[in-house]
Motif scaffolding. Structure first.
Motif, mmCIF file in Angstrom:
data_model
loop_
_atom_site.group_PDB
_atom_site.id
_atom_site.type_symbol
_atom_site.label_atom_id
_atom_site.label_comp_id
_atom_site.label_asym_id
_atom_site.label_seq_id
_atom_site.Cartn_x
_atom_site.Cartn_y
_atom_site.Cartn_z
ATOM 1 N N CYS A 211 0.856 -1.175 0.000
ATOM 2 C CA CYS A 211 0.000 0.000 0.000
ATOM 3 C C CYS A 211 0.895 1.228 0.000
ATOM 4 O O CYS A 211 1.844 1.313 0.791
ATOM 5 C CB CYS A 211 -0.894 -0.008 1.231
ATOM 6 N N ARG B 56 -12.122 8.109 6.687
ATOM 7 C CA ARG B 56 -13.004 7.704 5.591
ATOM 8 C C ARG B 56 -12.608 8.309 4.254
ATOM 9 O O ARG B 56 -12.975 7.789 3.208
ATOM 10 C CB ARG B 56 -14.456 8.025 5.910
ATOM 11 N N GLN C 33 -12.739 -6.882 3.680
ATOM 12 C CA GLN C 33 -14.173 -7.085 3.619
ATOM 13 C C GLN C 33 -14.449 -8.293 2.738
ATOM 14 O O GLN C 33 -14.219 -8.245 1.520
ATOM 15 C CB GLN C 33 -14.901 -5.852 3.088
ATOM 16 N N PRO D 21 -9.641 4.343 11.091
ATOM 17 C CA PRO D 21 -9.635 4.729 9.684
ATOM 18 C C PRO D 21 -10.157 6.146 9.434
ATOM 19 O O PRO D 21 -11.000 6.653 10.170
ATOM 20 C CB PRO D 21 -10.548 3.688 9.029
ATOM 21 N N TRP E 91 -10.089 5.737 2.083
ATOM 22 C CA TRP E 91 -10.385 4.411 1.545
ATOM 23 C C TRP E 91 -10.070 4.385 0.055
ATOM 24 O O TRP E 91 -10.557 5.204 -0.713
ATOM 25 C CB TRP E 91 -11.842 4.033 1.767
ATOM 26 N N GLY F 271 -8.885 -0.864 -2.890
ATOM 27 C CA GLY F 271 -8.586 -2.162 -2.308
ATOM 28 C C GLY F 271 -7.963 -3.088 -3.335
ATOM 29 O O GLY F 271 -7.863 -2.781 -4.525
ATOM 30 N N ARG G 257 -16.650 -4.851 6.889
ATOM 31 C CA ARG G 257 -15.211 -4.616 6.882
ATOM 32 C C ARG G 257 -14.658 -4.841 8.288
ATOM 33 O O ARG G 257 -15.257 -4.425 9.272
ATOM 34 C CB ARG G 257 -14.921 -3.192 6.412
ATOM 35 N N TYR H 122 -7.854 -3.572 2.239
ATOM 36 C CA TYR H 122 -7.644 -2.125 2.197
ATOM 37 C C TYR H 122 -6.611 -1.708 3.245
ATOM 38 O O TYR H 122 -6.510 -2.327 4.302
ATOM 39 C CB TYR H 122 -8.938 -1.378 2.519
ATOM 40 N N TYR I 66 -7.284 -3.609 6.546
ATOM 41 C CA TYR I 66 -8.649 -4.045 6.782
ATOM 42 C C TYR I 66 -9.056 -4.965 5.635
ATOM 43 O O TYR I 66 -8.425 -4.965 4.572
ATOM 44 C CB TYR I 66 -9.600 -2.842 6.814
ATOM 45 N N ASN J 116 -5.384 1.791 5.549
ATOM 46 C CA ASN J 116 -5.881 3.074 6.026
ATOM 47 C C ASN J 116 -5.180 3.374 7.338
ATOM 48 O O ASN J 116 -4.336 2.609 7.813
ATOM 49 C CB ASN J 116 -7.394 3.013 6.250
#
Length: 112
Positions: A20, A99, A37, A97, A102, A105, A43, A91, A35, A93
């Motif tokens: 990342c 927002r 999901q 997190p 985000w 992913g 998530r 993901y 994270y 973050n």
């Protein structure tokens, strides 16, 4: 500002390394986290790492995943002994997190 990469299709028991990167030093000095999901799931937190390198892992990934960071804006997640239940979009973050950070992913699919 945040881009995840490294996902793919792997057989159960295999490994993947996620990366990342962030722009504008958004990661500098912050606690960071991965994270995920899964299909039909909320998530969830996978792992986190403080600016000093202290790590924390979700119970389901302890002993299999390793989170790390460098001095720039890069966060990695080494995933070993993958299981079908690890299938998810992953993901990165801050922790907690932000927002606005985000990204899209990266999809990890583990075939059993």
């Amino acid at each position: 500002q945040v881009v995840e990469s490294g996902g793919g299709l792997v057989q159960a028991g295999g490994s993947l390394r996620l990366s990342c990167s962030a722009s504008k030093n958004v990661f500098h000095g912050m606690t960071l986290a991965w994270y995920r999901q899964g299909p039909g799931k909320q998530r969830e937190l996978v792992a986190s790492i403080t600016r000093g390198g202290l790590t924390n892992y979700g119970d389901s990934v302890k002993g299999r995943f390793t989170i790390s960071r460098d001095n720039a804006n890069t966060l990695t997640l080494q995933m070993n002994s993958l299981k079908a239940e690890d299938t998810a979009v992953y993901y990165c973050n801050l922790y907690p997190p932000n927002r606005s950070l985000w990204g899209q992913g990266t999809q990890v699919t583990v075939s059993s």
